[in-house]
Write an enzyme that holds these catalytic residues in place. Structure first.
Site, PDB file in Angstrom:
ATOM      1  N   HIS A   1     -35.776  40.621  -1.334  1.00 37.68           N
ATOM      2  CA  HIS A   1     -35.457  40.466   0.084  1.00 37.68           C
ATOM      3  C   HIS A   1     -34.717  39.143   0.327  1.00 37.68           C
ATOM      4  O   HIS A   1     -35.063  38.112  -0.248  1.00 37.68           O
ATOM      5  CB  HIS A   1     -36.730  40.417   0.925  1.00 37.68           C
ATOM      6  CG  HIS A   1     -37.393  41.729   1.150  1.00 37.68           C
ATOM      7  ND1 HIS A   1     -38.028  42.433   0.156  1.00 37.68           N
ATOM      8  CD2 HIS A   1     -37.543  42.459   2.299  1.00 37.68           C
ATOM      9  CE1 HIS A   1     -38.543  43.542   0.684  1.00 37.68           C
ATOM     10  NE2 HIS A   1     -38.260  43.584   1.971  1.00 37.68           N
ATOM     11  N   MET A   2     -33.749  39.173   1.242  1.00 41.06           N
ATOM     12  CA  MET A   2     -33.183  37.937   1.787  1.00 41.06           C
ATOM     13  C   MET A   2     -34.004  37.551   3.020  1.00 41.06           C
ATOM     14  O   MET A   2     -34.644  36.522   3.045  1.00 41.06           O
ATOM     15  CB  MET A   2     -31.701  38.108   2.104  1.00 41.06           C
ATOM     16  CG  MET A   2     -30.836  38.329   0.855  1.00 41.06           C
ATOM     17  SD  MET A   2     -30.927  36.961  -0.366  1.00 41.06           S
ATOM     18  CE  MET A   2     -32.099  37.643  -1.566  1.00 41.06           C
TER      19      MET A   2
END
Length: 320
Positions: free
Chosen positions: A160-161
């Site tokens: 995930h960012m």
């Protein structure tokens, strides 16, 4: 590496960018000079076009300078009751985001959802139930997006960012973090057992609280510029694997100096790493811009931008 030219005729529009956020209105009213602000948006998509003007979102403080290339798409994800959840500039030729940007403030930092709920029958857009609802981003044209199984067997995790744990104010906000456009391939000992996960937790625990910020403006990403990534062919997909990952953070606190703003960035090589001495990876925004070629926080007035981006004071960020 040269990228192929891709035409997105149904998505392209040339429009002037306006401004929609209180800070931006104050800046305009005060006649601030801002030579490098986003001006023109070439293409963009959002869930609620009737309610969300993507052109105005480009003026938000967290949005870096838009590259606006022929292969680039500005994507804005929104949630009813909360507005903009997060935004990104997506390179359709690489099937990867150049950056992901979002805000943190008291209005979107509630704790009303848990990631574990997906595994007990909950679904989002039909995905989930007994696992996390990883899924294609519905705003990315079908030919230019990855699906939930694109990483299977690749040896990389779906990193995930915008972290799932950073969006637990509502089910929908959390669900949108599982769009594959919000992922980059990450080594496990960098992601869930490593420095990326550890730094995300440190930032969440130390910076996202009312005593520290009015608003945090955050930009995160993996490098996809030429010479800053490798590729992995997997199950018919070419995965772009960043060589480096970064975070850029702008804090507005009405009680602080420099117009109430301060900023910091983090830069780290993508490799197995469990270090928790985050000061070793802290740099100024100016330095991160030099490393990435991205102009962060371009919508700040020039006089404030020049001050906060040139300095990095560890003590202001609880770093030792």
């Amino acid at each position: 590496m040269k990228t192929a030219k891709i035409l997105l005729p149904l998505l392209l529009a040339t429009v002037l960018v306006g401004c929609n956020d209180d800070d931006d209105e104050d800046i305009k009213a005060n006649g601030a000079v801002n030579a490098n602000a986003n001006r023109v948006l070439r293409s963009g998509k959002t869930e609620n076009p009737d309610q969300t003007d993507v052109n105005k979102v480009a003026w938000r403080m967290e949005i870096p300078s838009l590259r606006n290339g022929q292969n680039d798409l500005f994507v804005v994800h929104t949630v009813d009751g909360y507005g903009v959840n997060y935004s990104m500039e997506y390179d359709c030729s690489l099937k990867a985001a150049r950056w992901t940007a979002y805000q943190w403030h008291s209005g979107n930092s509630g704790n009303n959802w848990k990631r574990e709920k997906w595994r007990y029958g909950e679904t989002f857009n039909g995905y989930g139930g007994d696992r996390d609802p990883f899924q294609p981003d519905p705003l990315i044209p079908a030919g230019y997006r990855l699906n939930e199984k694109s990483y299977t067997g690749s040896g990389y995790q779906r990193g995930h960012m915008l972290a799932s744990q950073d969006r637990v104010a509502s089910k929908d906000m959390n669900g949108q973090t599982f769009y594959m456009s919000n992922m980059h391939p990450q080594i496990g000992a960098f992601n869930t057992q490593g420095i990326w996960y550890n730094l995300e937790g440190f930032i969440r625990d130390n910076y996202n609280k009312d005593s520290f910020r009015d608003t945090l403006y955050v930009v995160k990403g993996g490098t996809i510029a030429e010479g800053q990534y490798t590729t992995k062919v997997n199950a018919g997909n070419t995965l772009v694997v960043p060589t480096y990952f970064y975070m850029a953070i702008l804090c507005k606190n009405s009680k602080a100096g420099a117009g109430g703003y301060k900023a910091i960035a983090f830069w780290m090589e993508h490799k197995a790493n469990t270090d928790k001495s985050f000061i070793n990876y802290a740099v100024s925004i100016d330095k991160l811009e030099e490393l990435t070629g991205i102009d962060f926080f371009c919508n700040l007035p020039d006089d404030i931008e020049n001050v906060v981006e040139s300095s990095m004071i560890p003590q202001l960020w609880n770093l030792k």
